[in-house]
Scaffold this motif. Structure first.
Motif, PDB file in Angstrom:
ATOM      1  N   SER A   6       0.839  -1.199   0.000  1.00 12.48           N
ATOM      2  CA  SER A   6       0.000   0.000   0.000  1.00 12.48           C
ATOM      3  C   SER A   6       0.871   1.245   0.000  1.00 12.48           C
ATOM      4  CB  SER A   6      -0.869   0.012   1.255  1.00 12.48           C
ATOM      5  OG  SER A   6      -0.016   0.181   2.382  1.00 12.48           O
ATOM      6  N   ILE A   7       0.239   2.355  -0.291  1.00 10.43           N
ATOM      7  CA  ILE A   7       0.950   3.636  -0.242  1.00 10.43           C
ATOM      8  C   ILE A   7       1.495   3.888   1.154  1.00 10.43           C
ATOM      9  CG2 ILE A   7       0.555   6.133  -0.331  1.00 10.43           C
ATOM     10  CD1 ILE A   7      -0.642   5.887  -2.904  1.00 10.43           C
ATOM     11  N   GLU A   8       0.772   3.459   2.150  1.00 13.00           N
ATOM     12  CA  GLU A   8       1.226   3.637   3.534  1.00 13.00           C
ATOM     13  C   GLU A   8       2.585   2.995   3.746  1.00 13.00           C
ATOM     14  OE1 GLU A   8       0.138   5.545   5.955  1.00 13.00           O
ATOM     15  OE2 GLU A   8      -1.148   6.194   4.293  1.00 13.00           O
ATOM     16  N   ILE A   9       2.705   1.766   3.251  1.00 11.76           N
ATOM     17  CA  ILE A   9       3.968   1.045   3.414  1.00 11.76           C
ATOM     18  C   ILE A   9       5.101   1.783   2.713  1.00 11.76           C
ATOM     19  CG2 ILE A   9       5.205  -1.088   2.829  1.00 11.76           C
ATOM     20  CD1 ILE A   9       2.595  -2.602   3.219  1.00 11.76           C
ATOM     21  N   LEU A  10       4.840   2.202   1.479  1.00 10.28           N
ATOM     22  CA  LEU A  10       5.880   2.901   0.715  1.00 10.28           C
ATOM     23  C   LEU A  10       6.311   4.185   1.416  1.00 10.28           C
ATOM     24  CD1 LEU A  10       4.535   2.448  -2.937  1.00 10.28           C
ATOM     25  CD2 LEU A  10       6.369   1.199  -1.801  1.00 10.28           C
ATOM     26  N   LYS A  11       5.334   4.884   1.958  1.00  9.64           N
ATOM     27  CA  LYS A  11       5.617   6.160   2.628  1.00  9.64           C
ATOM     28  C   LYS A  11       6.562   5.969   3.803  1.00  9.64           C
ATOM     29  CE  LYS A  11       1.781   9.026   2.450  1.00  9.64           C
ATOM     30  NZ  LYS A  11       0.526   9.479   3.092  1.00  9.64           N
ATOM     31  N   ASN A  12       6.513   4.806   4.401  1.00  4.14           N
ATOM     32  CA  ASN A  12       7.330   4.550   5.593  1.00  4.14           C
ATOM     33  C   ASN A  12       8.749   4.108   5.286  1.00  4.14           C
ATOM     34  OD1 ASN A  12       5.819   5.218   7.889  1.00  4.14           O
ATOM     35  ND2 ASN A  12       4.445   3.509   7.441  1.00  4.14           N
ATOM     36  N   ILE A  13       9.074   4.068   4.000  1.00  3.33           N
ATOM     37  CA  ILE A  13      10.435   3.707   3.624  1.00  3.33           C
ATOM     38  C   ILE A  13      11.231   4.994   3.440  1.00  3.33           C
ATOM     39  CG2 ILE A  13      11.838   2.566   1.875  1.00  3.33           C
ATOM     40  CD1 ILE A  13       9.330   0.833   1.262  1.00  3.33           C
ATOM     41  N   GLY A  14      12.322   5.111   4.196  1.00  3.41           N
ATOM     42  CA  GLY A  14      13.113   6.348   4.228  1.00  3.41           C
ATOM     43  C   GLY A  14      13.288   7.031   2.891  1.00  3.41           C
ATOM     44  N   LEU A  19       3.731   2.666  -6.550  1.00  2.00           N
ATOM     45  CA  LEU A  19       2.891   1.522  -6.178  1.00  2.00           C
ATOM     46  C   LEU A  19       2.568   0.673  -7.417  1.00  2.00           C
ATOM     47  CD1 LEU A  19       1.268   0.188  -3.840  1.00  2.00           C
ATOM     48  CD2 LEU A  19      -0.654   1.637  -4.486  1.00  2.00           C
ATOM     49  N   ASN A  20       2.327   1.373  -8.526  1.00  4.41           N
ATOM     50  CA  ASN A  20       1.960   0.693  -9.767  1.00  4.41           C
ATOM     51  C   ASN A  20       3.090  -0.146 -10.361  1.00  4.41           C
ATOM     52  OD1 ASN A  20      -0.732   1.092 -10.417  1.00  4.41           O
ATOM     53  ND2 ASN A  20      -0.330   3.238 -10.928  1.00  4.41           N
ATOM     54  N   ILE A  21       4.310   0.227 -10.074  1.00  2.00           N
ATOM     55  CA  ILE A  21       5.427  -0.501 -10.676  1.00  2.00           C
ATOM     56  C   ILE A  21       6.106  -1.410  -9.651  1.00  2.00           C
ATOM     57  CG2 ILE A  21       5.814   1.306 -12.406  1.00  2.00           C
ATOM     58  CD1 ILE A  21       8.250   2.214 -10.789  1.00  2.00           C
ATOM     59  N   SER A  22       5.450  -1.615  -8.509  1.00  2.93           N
ATOM     60  CA  SER A  22       6.055  -2.422  -7.440  1.00  2.93           C
ATOM     61  C   SER A  22       5.123  -3.529  -6.989  1.00  2.93           C
ATOM     62  CB  SER A  22       6.350  -1.543  -6.216  1.00  2.93           C
ATOM     63  OG  SER A  22       7.075  -0.410  -6.572  1.00  2.93           O
ATOM     64  N   SER A  28       9.975 -10.252   3.929  1.00  6.62           N
ATOM     65  CA  SER A  28       9.345  -9.816   2.688  1.00  6.62           C
ATOM     66  C   SER A  28      10.217  -8.785   1.984  1.00  6.62           C
ATOM     67  CB  SER A  28       7.970  -9.216   2.976  1.00  6.62           C
ATOM     68  OG  SER A  28       8.116  -8.053   3.766  1.00  6.62           O
ATOM     69  N   VAL A  29      10.022  -8.714   0.684  1.00  7.93           N
ATOM     70  CA  VAL A  29      10.762  -7.724  -0.100  1.00  7.93           C
ATOM     71  C   VAL A  29       9.807  -6.928  -0.984  1.00  7.93           C
ATOM     72  CG1 VAL A  29      12.845  -9.138  -0.225  1.00  7.93           C
ATOM     73  CG2 VAL A  29      11.158  -9.272  -2.058  1.00  7.93           C
ATOM     74  N   LEU A  30      10.293  -5.758  -1.376  1.00  5.34           N
ATOM     75  CA  LEU A  30       9.608  -4.931  -2.353  1.00  5.34           C
ATOM     76  C   LEU A  30      10.338  -5.114  -3.674  1.00  5.34           C
ATOM     77  CD1 LEU A  30       7.490  -2.590  -2.616  1.00  5.34           C
ATOM     78  CD2 LEU A  30       9.405  -1.025  -2.247  1.00  5.34           C
ATOM     79  N   GLU A  31       9.603  -5.448  -4.709  1.00  3.96           N
ATOM     80  CA  GLU A  31      10.228  -5.584  -6.025  1.00  3.96           C
ATOM     81  C   GLU A  31       9.720  -4.483  -6.950  1.00  3.96           C
ATOM     82  OE1 GLU A  31      11.241 -10.354  -6.306  1.00  3.96           O
ATOM     83  OE2 GLU A  31       9.492  -9.574  -7.395  1.00  3.96           O
ATOM     84  N   ILE A  32      10.657  -3.717  -7.485  1.00  2.00           N
ATOM     85  CA  ILE A  32      10.291  -2.552  -8.302  1.00  2.00           C
ATOM     86  C   ILE A  32      10.773  -2.766  -9.734  1.00  2.00           C
ATOM     87  CG2 ILE A  32      10.525  -0.046  -8.533  1.00  2.00           C
ATOM     88  CD1 ILE A  32      11.325   0.042  -5.565  1.00  2.00           C
ATOM     89  N   ASP A  33       9.915  -2.483 -10.677  1.00  2.00           N
ATOM     90  CA  ASP A  33      10.303  -2.543 -12.089  1.00  2.00           C
ATOM     91  C   ASP A  33      11.368  -1.488 -12.329  1.00  2.00           C
ATOM     92  OD1 ASP A  33      10.446  -1.791 -14.848  1.00  2.00           O
ATOM     93  OD2 ASP A  33       8.581  -2.898 -15.195  1.00  2.00           O
ATOM     94  N   PHE A  34      12.586  -1.942 -12.575  1.00  2.00           N
ATOM     95  CA  PHE A  34      13.710  -1.004 -12.573  1.00  2.00           C
ATOM     96  C   PHE A  34      13.665   0.001 -13.722  1.00  2.00           C
ATOM     97  CE2 PHE A  34      18.161   0.122 -13.710  1.00  2.00           C
ATOM     98  CZ  PHE A  34      18.364   0.981 -12.651  1.00  2.00           C
ATOM     99  N   GLU A  35      13.337  -0.457 -14.912  1.00  2.00           N
ATOM    100  CA  GLU A  35      13.326   0.461 -16.063  1.00  2.00           C
ATOM    101  C   GLU A  35      12.371   1.622 -15.825  1.00  2.00           C
ATOM    102  OE1 GLU A  35      15.374   0.767 -18.504  1.00  2.00           O
ATOM    103  OE2 GLU A  35      16.452  -0.944 -17.652  1.00  2.00           O
TER     104      GLU A  35
END
Lengths: 214, 214
Positions: free
Chosen positions: A3-11, A25-28, A102-109
């Motif tokens: 969620s956006i909440e989770i992303l927001k909490n990453i430094g 969020l859309n690319i992760s 758990s990990v966050l996977e982000i589309d790098f390109e």
DNA sequence: AAATAGAGTTGATATACGTCAATAATGAGA
DNA sequence: TCTCATTATTGACGTATATCAACTCTATTT
């Protein structure tokens, strides 16, 4: 669920605006792993920019005798092996979970397209890369430069938790056998550099230990 | 003497405009070194962002027995130990000139202020950092993971020039003694993996060598 | 408290390399 | 071509650390 909440909490992402967070969020996606599961193997091609969110990951190589050589343990929240994604090359080592996580996977390109012009992000990525250089330098400083005795001395001086760690874990870190580690601890005890209290060691003569590796 | 012309010919700076080049010129200087001179010592605080312009630099650590452990050799035009400048920490290794040469020294704080918002520059810096990670990984893959025999096999398979190098230089690279190297070459010759022609070795059975380190 | 498994210790032995010293091969200068 | 210095090779030996096996200690389960 990511969620956006989770992303927001990453430094590194805390100053992104709503639009950017949505884009991210859309690319992760988030993936969960159980203790012991492998995140990636050495020589696999890197596909996603990966950040550890929960749990502990060990990064290791395997030598010809099938010994694991542990290069580093990651805790949240750090990018893992981003170098391989940046360069589009294979992972230089394997990664496995030592706990559930758990990990966050982000589309790098897509991440590159949209976020690399943001100086806050790039600065964080710089930090993350330089940090990795330091970790590798540490492995070399410890393993290539020093002998076992000096290695143990350095490690217990610089990592408080080493004194209460299980010895076979510690030995694995230092790339020595538990037997050798036991003999070195015995030697240090006899010399009065350390002392055992229950199952925990205490440093009595830090200076003496430091002389051994400096 | 340092000039805009020289700066323009450095890959990472080639797309800077006149104004930027002048600015860069103002915060940079060029220093010449003779063969054998030390550029910096391990544990020294990093002061400038440094790029090698001419000559060859070796990066090395010194072990407790005063052996040099060579981590890498740099050729122009590469940033040297930029990690230490980025982080404001001490150099993790020493650097010395193996030939006459020169470096560009850039005031890092001012460089950061003025050029870090330029994506072309930051992308080049990323590449430079990831390259360093690869070099260090290589040292570990070679020195920590493999035994001497595998190390030699890997090195001569992956570096053509190794076959015509002086053996004591090669041994230094591989962190083994010339004696051990000599014995390994002899073993490979006996096994028919390599053959000596004059002073140069030739690989006869590359696959056999590859099995040794894979 | 007894049973049992895992972790740590100890001694004997093996091994890969380093060290040292002598000798051989190579190559550069006279 | 001869000489001398460097580089490479070889053998004998030393040393750090791994390996293997037996044993002891500790902690947990029943």
């Amino acid at each position: 669920m990511l969620s956006i909440e989770i992303l927001k909490n990453i430094g590194i992402f805390e100053n992104l605006n709503e639009r950017e967070l949505k884009l991210l969020l859309n690319i992760s996606r988030m993936r969960h792993f159980e203790k012991g599961e492998v995140l990636f193997y050495e020589k696999e091609k890197a596909k996603y920019l990966t950040m550890l969110l929960e749990g502990v990951i060990k990064i290791y190589k395997v030598d010809p005798k099938n010994n694991e050589i542990i290069l580093h343990r990651f805790v949240p929240k750090n990018f893992v092996a981003e170098m391989a994604v940046f360069e589009g090359v294979a992972y230089p080592a394997s990664a496995a979970f030592e706990t559930d996580g758990s990990v966050l996977e982000i589309d790098f390109e897509k991440f590159k397209e949209n976020f690399f012009s943001n100086p806050e992000i790039t600065l964080e990525l710089f930090k993350s890369l330089t940090q990795k250089i330091k970790y590798l330098d540490n492995v070399i400083a410890l393993t290539v430069v020093l002998d076992s005795t000096a290695r143990v001395a350095k490690y217990i001086c610089e990592n408080e938790e080493a004194l209460s760690m299980k010895h076979n874990k510690l030995a694995q870190y230092l790339h020595i056998t538990p037997e050798t580690l036991s003999r070195i601890f015995k030697k240090f005890s006899k010399l009065g550099f350390i002392e055992k209290h229950g199952s925990v060691y205490e440093i009595l003569d830090r200076e003496a230990l430091e002389i051994l590796f400096e």
